[in-house]
Design an enzyme around this catalytic site. Sequence first.
Site, mmCIF file in Angstrom:
data_model
loop_
_atom_site.group_PDB
_atom_site.id
_atom_site.type_symbol
_atom_site.label_atom_id
_atom_site.label_comp_id
_atom_site.label_asym_id
_atom_site.label_seq_id
_atom_site.Cartn_x
_atom_site.Cartn_y
_atom_site.Cartn_z
ATOM 1 N N SER A 31 0.850 -1.188 0.000
ATOM 2 C CA SER A 31 0.000 0.000 0.000
ATOM 3 C C SER A 31 0.887 1.240 0.000
ATOM 4 O O SER A 31 1.881 1.291 0.706
ATOM 5 C CB SER A 31 -0.854 0.055 1.268
ATOM 6 O OG SER A 31 -1.644 -1.080 1.389
ATOM 7 N N HIS A 63 -3.576 -1.261 -4.062
ATOM 8 C CA HIS A 63 -2.725 -2.187 -4.812
ATOM 9 C C HIS A 63 -3.208 -2.157 -6.262
ATOM 10 O O HIS A 63 -4.410 -2.109 -6.511
ATOM 11 C CB HIS A 63 -2.862 -3.606 -4.260
ATOM 12 C CG HIS A 63 -2.249 -3.800 -2.896
ATOM 13 N ND1 HIS A 63 -2.277 -5.001 -2.229
ATOM 14 C CD2 HIS A 63 -1.583 -2.957 -2.085
ATOM 15 C CE1 HIS A 63 -1.663 -4.881 -1.064
ATOM 16 N NE2 HIS A 63 -1.240 -3.644 -0.943
ATOM 17 N N HIS A 85 -2.809 -11.069 2.317
ATOM 18 C CA HIS A 85 -2.528 -10.960 3.756
ATOM 19 C C HIS A 85 -3.291 -12.029 4.527
ATOM 20 O O HIS A 85 -4.378 -12.444 4.118
ATOM 21 C CB HIS A 85 -2.980 -9.591 4.285
ATOM 22 C CG HIS A 85 -2.430 -8.423 3.538
ATOM 23 N ND1 HIS A 85 -2.993 -7.962 2.362
ATOM 24 C CD2 HIS A 85 -1.374 -7.615 3.788
ATOM 25 C CE1 HIS A 85 -2.305 -6.919 1.928
ATOM 26 N NE2 HIS A 85 -1.317 -6.683 2.763
ATOM 27 N N TYR A 87 -4.872 -11.404 7.192
ATOM 28 C CA TYR A 87 -6.116 -10.817 7.719
ATOM 29 C C TYR A 87 -7.264 -10.875 6.716
ATOM 30 O O TYR A 87 -8.422 -10.694 7.072
ATOM 31 C CB TYR A 87 -5.897 -9.375 8.229
ATOM 32 C CG TYR A 87 -5.526 -8.359 7.178
ATOM 33 C CD1 TYR A 87 -6.453 -7.885 6.268
ATOM 34 C CD2 TYR A 87 -4.231 -7.845 7.115
ATOM 35 C CE1 TYR A 87 -6.116 -6.946 5.296
ATOM 36 C CE2 TYR A 87 -3.872 -6.914 6.171
ATOM 37 C CZ TYR A 87 -4.818 -6.471 5.264
ATOM 38 O OH TYR A 87 -4.463 -5.544 4.312
ATOM 39 N N GLU A 88 -6.944 -11.135 5.436
ATOM 40 C CA GLU A 88 -8.005 -11.332 4.445
ATOM 41 C C GLU A 88 -8.609 -12.738 4.551
ATOM 42 O O GLU A 88 -9.541 -13.063 3.819
ATOM 43 C CB GLU A 88 -7.459 -11.132 3.034
ATOM 44 C CG GLU A 88 -6.975 -9.713 2.761
ATOM 45 C CD GLU A 88 -6.293 -9.591 1.411
ATOM 46 O OE1 GLU A 88 -6.991 -9.355 0.411
ATOM 47 O OE2 GLU A 88 -5.050 -9.740 1.355
ATOM 48 N N ALA A 115 3.613 -0.337 3.769
ATOM 49 C CA ALA A 115 3.301 0.835 4.580
ATOM 50 C C ALA A 115 3.151 0.345 6.006
ATOM 51 O O ALA A 115 2.735 -0.783 6.232
ATOM 52 C CB ALA A 115 2.006 1.475 4.106
ATOM 53 N N MET A 210 1.249 -5.410 8.925
ATOM 54 C CA MET A 210 0.467 -6.653 8.792
ATOM 55 C C MET A 210 0.914 -7.481 7.590
ATOM 56 O O MET A 210 0.130 -8.270 7.048
ATOM 57 C CB MET A 210 -1.026 -6.316 8.643
ATOM 58 C CG MET A 210 -1.571 -5.377 9.714
ATOM 59 S SD MET A 210 -3.276 -4.907 9.388
ATOM 60 C CE MET A 210 -3.480 -3.523 10.525
ATOM 61 N N SER A 211 2.160 -7.292 7.156
ATOM 62 C CA SER A 211 2.612 -8.027 5.963
ATOM 63 C C SER A 211 4.091 -8.355 6.094
ATOM 64 O O SER A 211 4.667 -8.271 7.180
ATOM 65 C CB SER A 211 2.378 -7.169 4.712
ATOM 66 O OG SER A 211 3.247 -6.058 4.693
ATOM 67 N N ASN A 234 1.878 6.360 9.448
ATOM 68 C CA ASN A 234 1.211 6.852 10.666
ATOM 69 C C ASN A 234 2.087 6.544 11.879
ATOM 70 O O ASN A 234 2.904 5.625 11.844
ATOM 71 C CB ASN A 234 -0.169 6.183 10.852
ATOM 72 C CG ASN A 234 -0.083 4.665 10.946
ATOM 73 O OD1 ASN A 234 -0.106 3.964 9.929
ATOM 74 N ND2 ASN A 234 0.039 4.162 12.164
ATOM 75 N N HIS A 245 -6.927 4.437 6.729
ATOM 76 C CA HIS A 245 -6.280 3.877 5.538
ATOM 77 C C HIS A 245 -6.049 4.958 4.481
ATOM 78 O O HIS A 245 -5.095 4.885 3.704
ATOM 79 C CB HIS A 245 -7.122 2.723 4.977
ATOM 80 C CG HIS A 245 -6.401 1.889 3.948
ATOM 81 N ND1 HIS A 245 -5.235 1.210 4.222
ATOM 82 C CD2 HIS A 245 -6.671 1.635 2.642
ATOM 83 C CE1 HIS A 245 -4.825 0.569 3.123
ATOM 84 N NE2 HIS A 245 -5.683 0.810 2.151
HETATM 85 I I1 8IG Z 1 -0.042 1.601 7.054
HETATM 86 O O1 8IG Z 1 -0.186 1.248 12.856
HETATM 87 C C1 8IG Z 1 -0.122 0.671 8.722
HETATM 88 N N1 8IG Z 1 -0.194 -0.655 8.779
HETATM 89 N N2 8IG Z 1 -0.489 -3.314 12.562
HETATM 90 N N3 8IG Z 1 -0.336 -1.005 12.719
HETATM 91 C C2 8IG Z 1 -0.387 -2.142 11.965
HETATM 92 N N4 8IG Z 1 -0.364 -2.121 10.648
HETATM 93 C C3 8IG Z 1 -0.258 -0.927 10.059
HETATM 94 C C4 8IG Z 1 -0.186 0.265 10.770
HETATM 95 C C5 8IG Z 1 -0.232 0.229 12.175
HETATM 96 N N5 8IG Z 1 -0.107 1.262 9.893
#
Ligand code: 8IG
Length: 271
Positions: A31, A63, A85, A87-88, A115, A210-211, A234, A245
């Site tokens: 991302s 993506h 991912h 989480y999907e 990201a 998360m990746s 962030n 997001h």
């Molecule tokens: I962009 O703050 C992004 N992906 N887990 N935490 C987690 N995944 C993220 C974050 C975050 N920011």
Amino acid sequence: MPNPYSRAEAAAHVIATRLHAAPKVAVVLGSGWVGVAEGLGETTAELALVDLPHVPAPTVQGHSGVARAVDVAGTPAIVLGGRSHLYEGHPVDTVVHTVRAAVLAGCTTVILTNACGSLDPAMGVGQPVLLSDQLNLTGANPMCGDEPPVGYPGRFCDLTEIYSRRLRDAAHVLDPTLPEGVYAGLLGGSYETPAEIRMLRTLGADLVGMSTVLEAIAARHLGAEVAGVSLVTNLAAGMGAELSHAEVLDAGRSSAGRLMTLVAGLVGAAA
Ligand code: 8IG
């Protein structure tokens, strides 16, 4: 259902026949990194990622969903505009599938981008960070399951230098101010709580996402040299504003030029 390595071999065959017969480097764009694909060099062939066997339909915004063969200043690269991912709801073998396929198609270097959130106020929004190491906190591992088939390395792969020192040194020559950090990869689905972020800081994490961590393990298992670059989009939970997001995609757009130079430099340093 054939085993995960046979599935990756099927996708590798399509990469070799429809994108490039002899790619050297694979770049996975996370991302916020989509804009990088165009600037890297001439696209010599492309297809939808879902046209590779066993790649699921993407569900994440930001993506491109396109796999390209790109000539990066003379180095043949495969640029994958997206990933799957946990989480999907995908199993770990699906998450690492395109990376395995790229390595089986001949890529000896894998550049993973993402990201992420930052746990260090000195690494603020818009800052690219080279990964020095990782914490795989997903609860999954691509080396679980059946023993890899005959002809593949065994499961207990060495991860001492999961992110290549050599590639990090090359990136620092191009951009001496680039910081390095430890990336904590979580299962995700939600962002963290402030207490979880304090826990991760205690554990030695600088970045959270998360990746990437599973792909890095799978690529090292197959012998590739790996580089990881995170774009901070962030500050982690409890350190600043609420997380969205949209913020992630914005940060990518405004850093695109710097990110492109960095990825091109890493491709150029590939062995
Ligand atoms: I962009 O703050 C992004 N992906 N887990 N935490 C987690 N995944 C993220 C974050 C975050 N920011």
